[in-house]
Design a protein around this motif. Sequence first.
Motif, mmCIF file in Angstrom:
data_model
loop_
_atom_site.group_PDB
_atom_site.id
_atom_site.type_symbol
_atom_site.label_atom_id
_atom_site.label_comp_id
_atom_site.label_asym_id
_atom_site.label_seq_id
_atom_site.Cartn_x
_atom_site.Cartn_y
_atom_site.Cartn_z
ATOM 1 N N THR A 23 0.944 -1.261 0.041
ATOM 2 C CA THR A 23 0.106 0.208 -0.022
ATOM 3 C C THR A 23 1.072 1.311 -0.212
ATOM 4 N N GLY A 24 1.993 1.247 0.488
ATOM 5 C CA GLY A 24 2.782 2.432 0.931
ATOM 6 C C GLY A 24 3.437 2.515 -0.481
ATOM 7 N N THR A 25 3.913 1.755 -0.954
ATOM 8 C CA THR A 25 4.611 1.998 -2.551
ATOM 9 C C THR A 25 3.475 2.433 -3.426
ATOM 10 N N LEU A 26 2.249 1.933 -3.219
ATOM 11 C CA LEU A 26 1.379 2.367 -4.345
ATOM 12 C C LEU A 26 0.854 3.856 -3.976
ATOM 13 N N LEU A 27 0.792 4.289 -2.634
ATOM 14 C CA LEU A 27 0.473 5.459 -2.355
ATOM 15 C C LEU A 27 1.548 6.441 -2.737
ATOM 16 N N ARG A 28 2.636 6.206 -2.512
ATOM 17 C CA ARG A 28 3.754 7.232 -3.201
ATOM 18 C C ARG A 28 3.815 7.610 -4.732
ATOM 19 N N LEU A 29 3.341 6.139 -5.285
ATOM 20 C CA LEU A 29 3.145 6.190 -6.710
ATOM 21 C C LEU A 29 2.271 7.202 -7.210
ATOM 22 N N ARG A 32 2.997 10.694 -6.569
ATOM 23 C CA ARG A 32 3.794 11.273 -7.594
ATOM 24 C C ARG A 32 3.039 11.369 -8.895
ATOM 25 N N ARG A 33 2.030 10.649 -9.292
ATOM 26 C CA ARG A 33 1.451 10.795 -10.647
ATOM 27 C C ARG A 33 0.514 12.119 -10.437
ATOM 28 N N ASP A 34 0.173 12.359 -9.282
ATOM 29 C CA ASP A 34 -0.957 13.463 -9.166
ATOM 30 C C ASP A 34 -0.124 14.629 -8.620
ATOM 31 N N ARG A 35 1.144 14.840 -8.770
ATOM 32 C CA ARG A 35 1.563 15.944 -8.017
ATOM 33 C C ARG A 35 1.153 17.318 -8.676
ATOM 34 N N VAL A 36 0.598 17.192 -9.646
ATOM 35 C CA VAL A 36 0.120 18.591 -10.308
ATOM 36 C C VAL A 36 -1.477 18.622 -10.219
ATOM 37 N N MET A 37 -2.174 17.565 -10.503
ATOM 38 C CA MET A 37 -3.529 17.657 -10.512
ATOM 39 C C MET A 37 -3.923 17.974 -9.162
ATOM 40 N N ILE A 38 -3.395 17.210 -7.980
ATOM 41 C CA ILE A 38 -3.989 17.630 -6.690
ATOM 42 C C ILE A 38 -3.848 19.197 -6.117
ATOM 43 N N PRO A 39 -2.487 19.328 -6.301
ATOM 44 C CA PRO A 39 -2.294 20.681 -5.951
ATOM 45 C C PRO A 39 -3.302 21.727 -6.481
ATOM 46 N N VAL A 40 -3.552 21.614 -8.047
ATOM 47 C CA VAL A 40 -4.150 22.671 -8.728
ATOM 48 C C VAL A 40 -5.728 22.738 -8.113
#
Length: 551
Positions: A23-29, A32-40
């Motif tokens: 779970t931790g590995t998938l959460l970090r992935l 990382r994939r949403d490092r733009v989408m979530i902040p916006v």
Amino acid sequence: MTAVADTRVAAPERTGSRDLAGTGTLLRLALRRDRVMIPVWVLVIGLTGNSTLTRLKSTYDTAADRAEVVSDMNGNGSMRSMLGTAFGDSYGALTAWRVGVFLAAFAGIMSLLLVIRHTREEEESGRQEALSAGMVGRRAGLTSALLTVAIANAALTLLITATLAGEGGGGALAMGLGVGLTGMAFGGVAAITAQITENARLARGLAAGAVGVAYMLRLIGDAAKDASEGSSHWMVWLSPIGWAENARPFANERWWALLLLAAFAAVTFGAAYALAGRRDVGASFLASRPGPPAAGSSLQGVYGLAWRLQRGTLLGWVLGIALSAAGLGGVANGADDIVGDSEKNREIIERMGGAQNLSDAFLAAMVAILGVILTVYSASAVLRLRSEETDQRAEPLLSNAVSRLRWAASHLVIAYLGPVLVLAAGGLAMGLVYGAATDDMGGQLPRVLGASIAQVPAVWVVTSVLVFLFGLLPSYTTSVGWGVVGVVVTAGWLGPALDAPQSVLDISPFGHLPKLPGESASATPFVWLLLLSAVLTAAGLWGLRRRDMTN
């Protein structure tokens, strides 16, 4: 020839910590994939409240003004349906009234997109099955998706609380929790739809439909009853968005209403976990029906295939916008009654729809809102190209005598012409109802229909931004694309109502259009928007021809 065994057999039930392995590995992935989408998403939704507060302080600078607007708005069912019930006349309470239900709905949309992106989309692409072959638990993907949503909504809650704390810490926390917990609630709904459906598009559509139903229940209930001095209408209590509204931030907060949201989120999370343990990776509870043994003539080419893939969504938007527009057309004839004697209410409508007569201003405001909302459809139509690419369904087509441009054009024809059809249906429905109400069908129908079609260039600009991203920055198409849509919707929908600075309104292409019907119009803004759309589309297609196909 050796037969290949079916690998999608029922896996043995695993219990305990093994279900959550990885779970931790998938959460970090996922983060990382949403490092733009979530902040916006978080910044756009979270800062809207503070921007609203600033504008309210400049608009209603005395206690008498605030009391007057609350009385006027709560006394009018149409305005209650649009904005909800105002439970107090402090600046904080007015902020919660003006944007609270919208922020809750947007938090729900953000959450459902994130959950579907990291659950059903991963299964549909085959990546989840590859991960499950390793040391990844059965529920690790679902858990990481829900943790991602929890982090996004926690950040949203903290941002709203921090920016509004000056008006009262308790009220700010209640509003932040109302928005964040609504996001979690609809994230749970999306987690369920991801388990029961076989493809991400249907799962996303069902979850978005749940948000729409919740909003409509709140709208109808608020229109039916003024809850400022009593209990809300029973239909409001059927809606998670209504629960957030009834937390009553900055107005003798009802913390127990937030417990309903928390309980709903917990129940949906539990249901999703239970369903996830009873199916195989990639499988679903609602299996697709087998098609005919041979394709019909309409599926002999890429254009027919694209139409088959997108027709359901397009027809749903046509029906939804037409029904909404018809209702707005019926209300427009009573715009004077909606506004009443309040000069402040008149100013709000005129900022949204122009300084012409009030009925035209109301029509212009509603037409513009329909156009802004339609950017969600145009973005999803373009993103279908990206999902076809990442799910490796485009490769078999491109390996035949089909060029990349022809394949892209088959979807882009729908992405560009679909909004024209939807806006035409909306304008026709609104014009017919308004024309019948005013006994001037011949005069009003062309004006309203033309005003609706006039939104097309602005919608096309947003569509072209998605095409540009798809061609030149494919890995950012989804995250940045939805972020762009969120910014445009916020600036185009809430900006005029809040008298935002022109620099903010100019972010949205809709801010450059004349307010029709009513205002005089020149061809200049339409030409510039169409040229910008053409340039962005050409650049995106140029990039598509020269880049590698990715997954």
